[in-house]
Design a protein around this motif. Structure first.
Motif, PDB file in Angstrom:
ATOM      1  N   SER A   1     -84.593  -3.674 -60.681  1.00  0.00           N
ATOM      2  CA  SER A   1     -86.148  -3.664 -60.770  1.00  0.00           C
ATOM      3  C   SER A   1     -86.451  -5.279 -60.856  1.00  0.00           C
ATOM      4  CB  SER A   1     -86.623  -3.286 -62.041  1.00  0.00           C
ATOM      5  OG  SER A   1     -87.888  -3.732 -62.056  1.00  0.00           O
ATOM      6  N   VAL A   2     -87.231  -5.807 -59.514  1.00  0.00           N
ATOM      7  CA  VAL A   2     -87.282  -7.091 -59.685  1.00  0.00           C
ATOM      8  C   VAL A   2     -88.907  -7.046 -59.485  1.00  0.00           C
ATOM      9  CG1 VAL A   2     -87.215  -9.033 -57.878  1.00  0.00           C
ATOM     10  CG2 VAL A   2     -85.385  -7.435 -58.011  1.00  0.00           C
TER      11      VAL A   2
ATOM     12  N   LEU B   1     -74.616 -12.500 -55.668  1.00  0.00           N
ATOM     13  CA  LEU B   1     -75.145 -11.220 -55.348  1.00  0.00           C
ATOM     14  C   LEU B   1     -76.331 -11.412 -54.446  1.00  0.00           C
ATOM     15  CD1 LEU B   1     -74.810  -8.900 -58.459  1.00  0.00           C
ATOM     16  CD2 LEU B   1     -73.651  -8.631 -56.011  1.00  0.00           C
ATOM     17  N   LEU B   2     -77.015 -12.559 -54.945  1.00  0.00           N
ATOM     18  CA  LEU B   2     -78.416 -12.877 -54.016  1.00  0.00           C
ATOM     19  C   LEU B   2     -77.824 -13.580 -52.774  1.00  0.00           C
ATOM     20  CD1 LEU B   2     -80.410 -14.556 -57.269  1.00  0.00           C
ATOM     21  CD2 LEU B   2     -81.101 -12.560 -55.629  1.00  0.00           C
ATOM     22  N   GLU B   3     -76.902 -14.460 -52.719  1.00  0.00           N
ATOM     23  CA  GLU B   3     -76.237 -15.110 -51.610  1.00  0.00           C
ATOM     24  C   GLU B   3     -75.870 -13.805 -50.550  1.00  0.00           C
ATOM     25  OE1 GLU B   3     -73.467 -17.782 -53.020  1.00  0.00           O
ATOM     26  OE2 GLU B   3     -74.871 -19.459 -53.327  1.00  0.00           O
ATOM     27  N   ASP B   4     -75.302 -12.851 -51.287  1.00  0.00           N
ATOM     28  CA  ASP B   4     -74.745 -11.750 -50.172  1.00  0.00           C
ATOM     29  C   ASP B   4     -75.731 -11.109 -49.734  1.00  0.00           C
ATOM     30  OD1 ASP B   4     -72.285 -12.587 -50.643  1.00  0.00           O
ATOM     31  OD2 ASP B   4     -71.773 -11.118 -51.934  1.00  0.00           O
ATOM     32  N   SER B   5     -76.959 -11.055 -50.458  1.00  0.00           N
ATOM     33  CA  SER B   5     -78.446 -10.342 -49.999  1.00  0.00           C
ATOM     34  C   SER B   5     -79.009 -11.236 -49.162  1.00  0.00           C
ATOM     35  CB  SER B   5     -78.779  -9.740 -51.237  1.00  0.00           C
ATOM     36  OG  SER B   5     -78.232  -8.870 -52.031  1.00  0.00           O
ATOM     37  N   GLY B   6     -78.896 -12.184 -48.786  1.00  0.00           N
ATOM     38  CA  GLY B   6     -79.449 -13.020 -47.556  1.00  0.00           C
ATOM     39  C   GLY B   6     -80.253 -14.217 -48.286  1.00  0.00           C
ATOM     40  N   TYR B   7     -80.161 -14.558 -49.567  1.00  0.00           N
ATOM     41  CA  TYR B   7     -80.902 -15.520 -50.444  1.00  0.00           C
ATOM     42  C   TYR B   7     -80.181 -16.820 -50.558  1.00  0.00           C
ATOM     43  CZ  TYR B   7     -84.102 -11.771 -50.890  1.00  0.00           C
ATOM     44  OH  TYR B   7     -85.103 -10.641 -50.590  1.00  0.00           O
TER      45      TYR B   7
ATOM     46  N   ALA C   1     -89.657 -15.972 -52.867  1.00  0.00           N
ATOM     47  CA  ALA C   1     -89.651 -14.836 -54.197  1.00  0.00           C
ATOM     48  C   ALA C   1     -90.541 -13.702 -53.732  1.00  0.00           C
ATOM     49  CB  ALA C   1     -90.611 -15.674 -55.278  1.00  0.00           C
ATOM     50  N   GLN C   2     -91.260 -13.856 -53.043  1.00  0.00           N
ATOM     51  CA  GLN C   2     -92.132 -12.481 -52.505  1.00  0.00           C
ATOM     52  C   GLN C   2     -91.329 -11.638 -51.715  1.00  0.00           C
ATOM     53  OE1 GLN C   2     -95.650 -14.180 -50.421  1.00  0.00           O
ATOM     54  NE2 GLN C   2     -96.573 -15.071 -52.385  1.00  0.00           N
ATOM     55  N   ARG C   3     -90.334 -12.203 -50.951  1.00  0.00           N
ATOM     56  CA  ARG C   3     -89.584 -11.456 -50.246  1.00  0.00           C
ATOM     57  C   ARG C   3     -88.788 -10.732 -51.167  1.00  0.00           C
ATOM     58  NH1 ARG C   3     -84.541 -12.277 -47.219  1.00  0.00           N
ATOM     59  NH2 ARG C   3     -84.463 -14.684 -47.862  1.00  0.00           N
ATOM     60  N   ALA C   4     -88.040 -11.588 -52.156  1.00  0.00           N
ATOM     61  CA  ALA C   4     -87.291 -10.760 -53.167  1.00  0.00           C
ATOM     62  C   ALA C   4     -87.850  -9.505 -53.944  1.00  0.00           C
ATOM     63  CB  ALA C   4     -86.766 -11.998 -53.952  1.00  0.00           C
ATOM     64  N   VAL C   5     -89.036  -9.696 -54.371  1.00  0.00           N
ATOM     65  CA  VAL C   5     -89.713  -8.772 -54.976  1.00  0.00           C
ATOM     66  C   VAL C   5     -89.778  -7.571 -54.136  1.00  0.00           C
ATOM     67  CG1 VAL C   5     -91.990  -8.000 -56.161  1.00  0.00           C
ATOM     68  CG2 VAL C   5     -90.830 -10.226 -56.550  1.00  0.00           C
ATOM     69  N   ARG C   6     -90.256  -7.782 -52.794  1.00  0.00           N
ATOM     70  CA  ARG C   6     -90.524  -6.926 -51.862  1.00  0.00           C
ATOM     71  C   ARG C   6     -89.205  -6.220 -51.544  1.00  0.00           C
ATOM     72  NH1 ARG C   6     -92.204  -9.656 -47.685  1.00  0.00           N
ATOM     73  NH2 ARG C   6     -90.075  -9.650 -46.730  1.00  0.00           N
ATOM     74  N   ASP C   7     -88.107  -6.798 -51.145  1.00  0.00           N
ATOM     75  CA  ASP C   7     -87.003  -6.387 -50.625  1.00  0.00           C
ATOM     76  C   ASP C   7     -85.821  -5.956 -51.524  1.00  0.00           C
ATOM     77  OD1 ASP C   7     -88.175  -6.959 -48.200  1.00  0.00           O
ATOM     78  OD2 ASP C   7     -86.735  -8.637 -47.786  1.00  0.00           O
ATOM     79  N   LEU C   8     -85.761  -6.534 -52.670  1.00  0.00           N
ATOM     80  CA  LEU C   8     -85.094  -6.253 -53.667  1.00  0.00           C
ATOM     81  C   LEU C   8     -85.362  -5.215 -54.826  1.00  0.00           C
ATOM     82  CD1 LEU C   8     -83.153  -9.656 -54.368  1.00  0.00           C
ATOM     83  CD2 LEU C   8     -82.330  -7.758 -52.761  1.00  0.00           C
TER      84      LEU C   8
ATOM     85  N   ARG D   1     -98.603 -18.104 -55.271  1.00  0.00           N
ATOM     86  CA  ARG D   1     -97.795 -19.496 -55.412  1.00  0.00           C
ATOM     87  C   ARG D   1     -96.553 -18.979 -56.302  1.00  0.00           C
ATOM     88  NH1 ARG D   1     -97.601 -20.186 -51.250  1.00  0.00           N
ATOM     89  NH2 ARG D   1     -96.307 -21.845 -51.373  1.00  0.00           N
ATOM     90  N   ARG D   2     -96.419 -17.690 -56.791  1.00  0.00           N
ATOM     91  CA  ARG D   2     -95.459 -17.599 -57.942  1.00  0.00           C
ATOM     92  C   ARG D   2     -93.761 -17.765 -57.213  1.00  0.00           C
ATOM     93  NH1 ARG D   2     -97.431 -12.104 -60.361  1.00  0.00           N
ATOM     94  NH2 ARG D   2     -97.770 -11.630 -58.331  1.00  0.00           N
ATOM     95  N   THR D   3     -93.087 -18.279 -58.073  1.00  0.00           N
ATOM     96  CA  THR D   3     -91.573 -18.495 -57.228  1.00  0.00           C
ATOM     97  C   THR D   3     -90.688 -17.805 -58.458  1.00  0.00           C
ATOM     98  OG1 THR D   3     -91.547 -20.749 -58.550  1.00  0.00           O
ATOM     99  CG2 THR D   3     -92.300 -20.770 -56.205  1.00  0.00           C
ATOM    100  N   THR D   4     -90.834 -17.586 -59.419  1.00  0.00           N
ATOM    101  CA  THR D   4     -89.749 -17.111 -60.717  1.00  0.00           C
ATOM    102  C   THR D   4     -89.985 -15.403 -60.836  1.00  0.00           C
ATOM    103  OG1 THR D   4     -89.764 -19.113 -61.623  1.00  0.00           O
ATOM    104  CG2 THR D   4     -88.822 -17.345 -62.817  1.00  0.00           C
ATOM    105  N   VAL D   5     -88.738 -14.923 -60.698  1.00  0.00           N
ATOM    106  CA  VAL D   5     -88.454 -13.540 -60.846  1.00  0.00           C
ATOM    107  C   VAL D   5     -87.764 -12.950 -61.753  1.00  0.00           C
ATOM    108  CG1 VAL D   5     -89.188 -13.068 -58.083  1.00  0.00           C
ATOM    109  CG2 VAL D   5     -86.896 -13.264 -58.918  1.00  0.00           C
ATOM    110  N   ILE D   6     -87.980 -11.988 -62.334  1.00  0.00           N
ATOM    111  CA  ILE D   6     -87.082 -11.186 -63.331  1.00  0.00           C
ATOM    112  C   ILE D   6     -86.399 -10.060 -62.633  1.00  0.00           C
ATOM    113  CG2 ILE D   6     -89.027 -10.054 -64.368  1.00  0.00           C
ATOM    114  CD1 ILE D   6     -87.085 -10.266 -67.027  1.00  0.00           C
TER     115      ILE D   6
END
Length: 118
Positions: free
Chosen positions: A86-87, A25-31, A66-73, A4-9
């Protein structure tokens, strides 16, 4: 229950990174519309030129985003920068907990040189 984690670095950002730049940058990357908190620490206010500390925090609205961002970015080049970022998940989780942490730190020292957007 699942993760259930939602915060990334995000690490290895440009020294010129700011909240607005990371948001774009996040918006341009689909977020677009998937996060509610962005924080980019800046160098100490006493220095001649204020720079990013080359990392930032993002709280996503859902654990899935958040999981998608960690996986994709992670280990990818964010749009327009070409820098390999690194995400990973942050130690502090959730918008409220992050706001409390960064505001508490800001009260300990001058807020000048730090940029927070909610």
């Amino acid at each position: 229950v699942g993760d259930r984690r939602t915060t990334v670095i995000l690490k290895n950002l440009s020294m010129h990174a700011r909240v607005g730049m990371l948001t774009h940058l996040l918006e341009d990357s689909g977020y677009r519309d998937t996060f509610d908190f962005v924080y980019v620490p800046l160098s100490s206010p006493g220095k001649k030129s204020v720079r990013s500390c080359s990392f930032g925090f993002v709280n996503f609205l859902t654990a899935e985003a958040a999981q998608r961002a960690v996986r994709d970015l992670d280990a990818s080049a964010l749009a327009r920068t070409g820098r390999m970022v690194s995400v990973s998940f942050s130690k502090v989780q959730g918008r409220h907990a992050n706001e409390e942490q960064f505001w508490a730190r800001a009260q300990e020292r001058s807020m000048e040189g730090h940029e927070v957007e909610s």
